[in-house]
Design an enzyme around this catalytic site. Structure first.
Site, PDB file in Angstrom:
ATOM      1  N   PRO A 216       0.831  -1.216   0.000  1.00  0.00           N
ATOM      2  CA  PRO A 216       0.000   0.000   0.000  1.00  0.00           C
ATOM      3  C   PRO A 216       0.864   1.264   0.000  1.00  0.00           C
ATOM      4  CG  PRO A 216      -0.667  -1.529   1.728  1.00  0.00           C
ATOM      5  CD  PRO A 216       0.633  -2.028   1.184  1.00  0.00           C
ATOM      6  N   GLU A 217       0.490   2.209  -0.838  1.00  0.00           N
ATOM      7  CA  GLU A 217       1.182   3.499  -0.914  1.00  0.00           C
ATOM      8  C   GLU A 217       0.187   4.581  -0.479  1.00  0.00           C
ATOM      9  OE1 GLU A 217       3.261   3.825  -4.715  1.00  0.00           O
ATOM     10  OE2 GLU A 217       3.360   1.653  -4.857  1.00  0.00           O
TER      11      GLU A 217
ATOM     12  N   LYS B 210       2.734   6.901   4.492  1.00  0.00           N
ATOM     13  CA  LYS B 210       1.973   5.650   4.423  1.00  0.00           C
ATOM     14  C   LYS B 210       1.511   5.195   5.806  1.00  0.00           C
ATOM     15  CE  LYS B 210       5.134   4.385   0.686  1.00  0.00           C
ATOM     16  NZ  LYS B 210       6.198   3.439   0.299  1.00  0.00           N
TER      17      LYS B 210
ATOM     18  N   ARG C 248       2.083 -11.491   5.430  1.00  0.00           N
ATOM     19  CA  ARG C 248       3.540 -11.562   5.589  1.00  0.00           C
ATOM     20  C   ARG C 248       4.032 -11.104   6.962  1.00  0.00           C
ATOM     21  NH1 ARG C 248       6.201 -11.113   0.559  1.00  0.00           N
ATOM     22  NH2 ARG C 248       8.107 -11.317   1.776  1.00  0.00           N
TER      23      ARG C 248
ATOM     24  N   ARG D 180      22.201  14.863  -6.275  1.00  0.00           N
ATOM     25  CA  ARG D 180      22.127  13.429  -5.998  1.00  0.00           C
ATOM     26  C   ARG D 180      22.524  12.623  -7.228  1.00  0.00           C
ATOM     27  NH1 ARG D 180      20.840  11.516  -1.085  1.00  0.00           N
ATOM     28  NH2 ARG D 180      19.594   9.906  -2.066  1.00  0.00           N
TER      29      ARG D 180
ATOM     30  N   ARG E 200      14.558  -2.590  -7.433  1.00  0.00           N
ATOM     31  CA  ARG E 200      13.108  -2.739  -7.585  1.00  0.00           C
ATOM     32  C   ARG E 200      12.742  -2.935  -9.059  1.00  0.00           C
ATOM     33  NH1 ARG E 200      10.579  -0.337  -3.141  1.00  0.00           N
ATOM     34  NH2 ARG E 200       8.772  -1.513  -3.828  1.00  0.00           N
TER      35      ARG E 200
END
Ligand SMILES: [Zn+2]
Length: 281
Positions: free
Chosen positions: A2-3, A61, A114, A153, A262
């Protein structure tokens, strides 16, 4: 996982149901307790039982249940957590690990396949924000702050967007969608985005999250809303898990690569890889 849009949908579902309700009991599966709450069950109960829920807010979140004593319970769903509203007599949820029993005959049921989800007691709700960057749907998210988050960055722009200390609320789905919407290759060094690309990405982050909220979240795997129903946004994603399928904009086949560990989905034509000026991150 979930975001922001998924957690916000749960918050909007549950807030009118829980505010003003008093907590009558707390149950947690003993095997899940150490990871979930990090405190003994008695401590959790003494902090929560008898307290009234005065608000339900969200930061990044995190779901933040504010209590009438000034403290708050902060729930994070992590990979597969669910928090759903049920009648107290309703059947146990699949993978139910805990419940918060409310006076008047309802429970908040916590299910988590999980078992990575967490509940944390904090002294006050503001503590939650201390380590989080601005969120793209909030008033603190300004071009100046976004530029500062990216500046200098060498890490891939995708990694910076996933870093909750820099920008909060985005995860793998909405980062891939935002980068596609902005026409930016996910592996590009964050500090090398020009002003126009930075502005496109700034606007795209907000837009994809707002669309996700409007569609009540994305249910590719475990996410359900506060009533246990799936979201609809998986039907509207442009690139996420669409590898091998044609781009809606140009027809080029969507590709999947790994960026910052990812799975990452992008259109090689709409989001062309650009030569980095420095060493590739
Ligand atoms: Zn395309």
């Amino acid at each position: 996982m979930p975001e922001l849009p998924e957690v916000e949908t749960i918050r909007r579902d549950l807030k009118p149901l829980v505010v003003g309700r008093r907590i009558a009991g707390v149950e947690v599966d003993p095997a899940t307790l150490p990871r979930l709450a990090a405190v003994p069950l008695e401590e959790l109960r003494s902090a929560l039982v008898g307290r009234e829920i005065t608000s339900l807010e969200r930061r990044g979140k995190h779901l933040v249940f504010e209590l009438d004593c000034g403290r708050a319970l902060v729930a994070h769903l992590r990979m597969t957590g669910r928090m759903v509203w049920r009648e107290s007599g309703a059947a146990t949820e699949p993978y139910e690990r805990g419940r918060i029993v409310l006076e008047g005959g309802n429970d908040l049921r916590w299910a988590d396949l999980r078992k990575f989800g967490t509940w944390r007691l904090v002294t006050n709700a503001q503590e939650v924000a201390a380590n989080l960057g601005p969120e793209p749907v909030g008033p603190d998210f300004t071009m100046a702050r976004f530029r500062a988050a990216l500046a200098g960055r060498r890490a891939p722009v995708k990694a910076v967007l996933l870093d909750q200390r820099r920008v909060s609320g985005l995860g793998n789905i909405y980062v891939d969608e935002a980068l596609h919407r902005a026409g930016i290759w996910p592996g590009q060094a964050a500090g090398e985005l020009g002003p126009a690309a930075t502005k496109r990405l700034f606007e795209a982050c907000r837009a994809v999250l707002e669309e996700g909220i409007a569609n009540r979240g994305t249910s590719f795997s475990d996410y359900v809303d506060g009533q246990g129903k799936e979201g609809k946004h998986q039907m509207y994603v442009k690139v996420f898990r669409r590898h091998g399928k044609p781009c809606y904009t140009c027809g080029t086949t969507i590709e999947r690569i790994v960026v910052t560990g990812r799975g990452t989905h992008f259109c090689p034509r709409c989001q062309p890889e650009r030569k980095s000026r420095g060493k590739r991150a």
